[in-house]
Every structure is written in C-alpha cells, then in structure tokens.
Design a protein around this motif. Structure first.
Motif, short mmCIF file in Angstrom:
data_model
loop_
_atom_site.label_atom_id
_atom_site.label_comp_id
_atom_site.label_asym_id
_atom_site.label_seq_id
_atom_site.Cartn_x
_atom_site.Cartn_y
_atom_site.Cartn_z
N MET A 175 -78.93 -90.18 -0.78
CA MET A 175 -78.95 -91.46 -0.11
C MET A 175 -78.05 -92.42 -0.88
O MET A 175 -78.16 -92.53 -2.10
N ARG A 176 -77.20 -93.08 -0.14
CA ARG A 176 -76.27 -94.02 -0.77
C ARG A 176 -76.97 -95.35 -1.09
O ARG A 176 -77.70 -95.88 -0.27
N ALA A 177 -76.69 -95.87 -2.26
CA ALA A 177 -77.29 -97.13 -2.68
C ALA A 177 -76.91 -98.27 -1.73
O ALA A 177 -77.74 -99.14 -1.43
N GLY A 205 -77.38 -89.60 6.89
CA GLY A 205 -77.26 -88.29 7.52
C GLY A 205 -76.28 -88.30 8.68
O GLY A 205 -75.48 -87.37 8.83
N LEU A 206 -76.32 -89.34 9.47
CA LEU A 206 -75.38 -89.46 10.58
C LEU A 206 -73.95 -89.68 10.09
O LEU A 206 -73.00 -89.17 10.68
N ALA A 207 -73.81 -90.44 9.01
CA ALA A 207 -72.47 -90.63 8.44
C ALA A 207 -71.94 -89.30 7.90
O ALA A 207 -70.77 -88.96 8.12
N ASP A 208 -72.79 -88.54 7.22
CA ASP A 208 -72.38 -87.25 6.66
C ASP A 208 -71.99 -86.26 7.76
O ASP A 208 -71.14 -85.39 7.56
N ALA A 262 -70.94 -92.88 16.60
CA ALA A 262 -71.57 -93.46 17.79
C ALA A 262 -73.09 -93.38 17.68
O ALA A 262 -73.80 -94.35 17.97
N GLU A 263 -73.59 -92.23 17.25
CA GLU A 263 -75.03 -92.07 17.08
C GLU A 263 -75.54 -92.97 15.95
O GLU A 263 -76.64 -93.52 16.02
N ARG A 264 -74.73 -93.14 14.93
CA ARG A 264 -75.11 -94.03 13.82
C ARG A 264 -75.24 -95.47 14.31
O ARG A 264 -76.17 -96.19 13.93
#
Length: 160
Positions: free
Chosen positions: A1-3, A67-70, A75-77
């Motif tokens: 998880m990104r800070a 998770g969506l960024a990865d 669009a889903e993000r």
C-alpha cells in the motif's frame, strides 16, 4: 500500500468523521428526551466503533485504489474513488440529519442509503482484494445496524 494513497483515504475518512462529530450531541436535551430501543448500545460504544471503522475504511480503500492502479484500471479506479467519496459524504450527513435537523425519519432513510452504499463498497473492495473486502464487511454491517437503530428511534418518537 502506497503511503500517498493511504494519506488521501485517511484524510477523506477523517473529514467525514470530523463533519459528523461537529453535529453530534449525545448529551443534548433533545437526544436525552428521546425514547430509545432496548438494543441501543451505551453512548461510549459509538466513538470506539466509529474510530475503528474509519481506520478500516481508510486502509481498505487505499488497498483497493492501489490494487486498481497496479492493474492499470484507471476508469475503475475513478469509479471506486467516486463510490468511496459518496459513501463518506453519506456517512457525515447522517449526523446532521439526526442531531442538527432533529429528523429521525429522514436520518433513517439516509442511513438506509448509506447501508446500501457501504455494502456496495464492500463488494467493490472484495472484487479487488477479497481480504480487504472481508475486512470492510463490519462497516456495512454496522451501517445496517445503524439503520435499524435509527428507524427504531424514529418509530418510538412520532412527531419528533
């Protein structure tokens, strides 16, 4: 998880918590005069539960957004971010409808929408990360309980 993602979801949940807290008056004469159902938890329970739930929303929301960024699903993000924002707006609005507008029936209806939104957020989160979705499930359950409780208070206090 990104800070950076966690900082954003933590800020959003803190804003919702603060908005609701500003309106909440559990020791006010109006609330103390209301008839409450026998399953009403003690007042001390609410800040403990909500603090844990807000932390949960921030953590699971960050996990889902990352998770969506990865997965490279911008669009889903964006849709998830809008769903989270709408949920937090509903969350903060309940206190204003119940405590400040002193409208238990309106607050109960809004709380039902919040419960549906929370269940949808659990579903969305679970599709991205089953573990995060499971971790967020208590939030949807609590919002369902809050709907039942608010409705019970409204029923016991007609005309209030």
């Amino acid at each position: 998880m990104r800070a950076s993602t966690l900082a954003k979801t933590a800020l959003a949940t803190t804003a919702a918590a603060a908005a609701g807290s500003v309106a909440t008056e559990p020791s006010g004469s109006w609330y103390l005069s209301l008839r409450k159902p026998p399953f009403q938890p003690p007042s001390a329970v609410f800040p403990i539960v909500w603090t844990a739930l807000y932390a949960d929303i921030a953590l699971t929301g960050a996990k889902a957004l990352d998770g969506l960024a990865d997965r490279n699903q911008p669009a889903e993000r964006r849709r998830y971010r809008r769903a989270l924002a709408a949920n937090l707006l509903l969350n903060g609005a309940w206190s204003w409808l119940f405590w400040r507008a002193r409208s238990p029936w309106l607050a109960a209806a809004e709380c039902a929408v919040l419960a549906v939104s929370s269940a949808d957020l659990v579903r969305r989160t679970g599709r991205i990360s089953p573990a995060a979705g499971a971790a967020l499930a208590p939030y949807a359950l609590w919002c369902g309980f809050a709907t039942v409780l608010t409705t019970a208070i409204a029923r016991r206090n007609p005309g209030r």
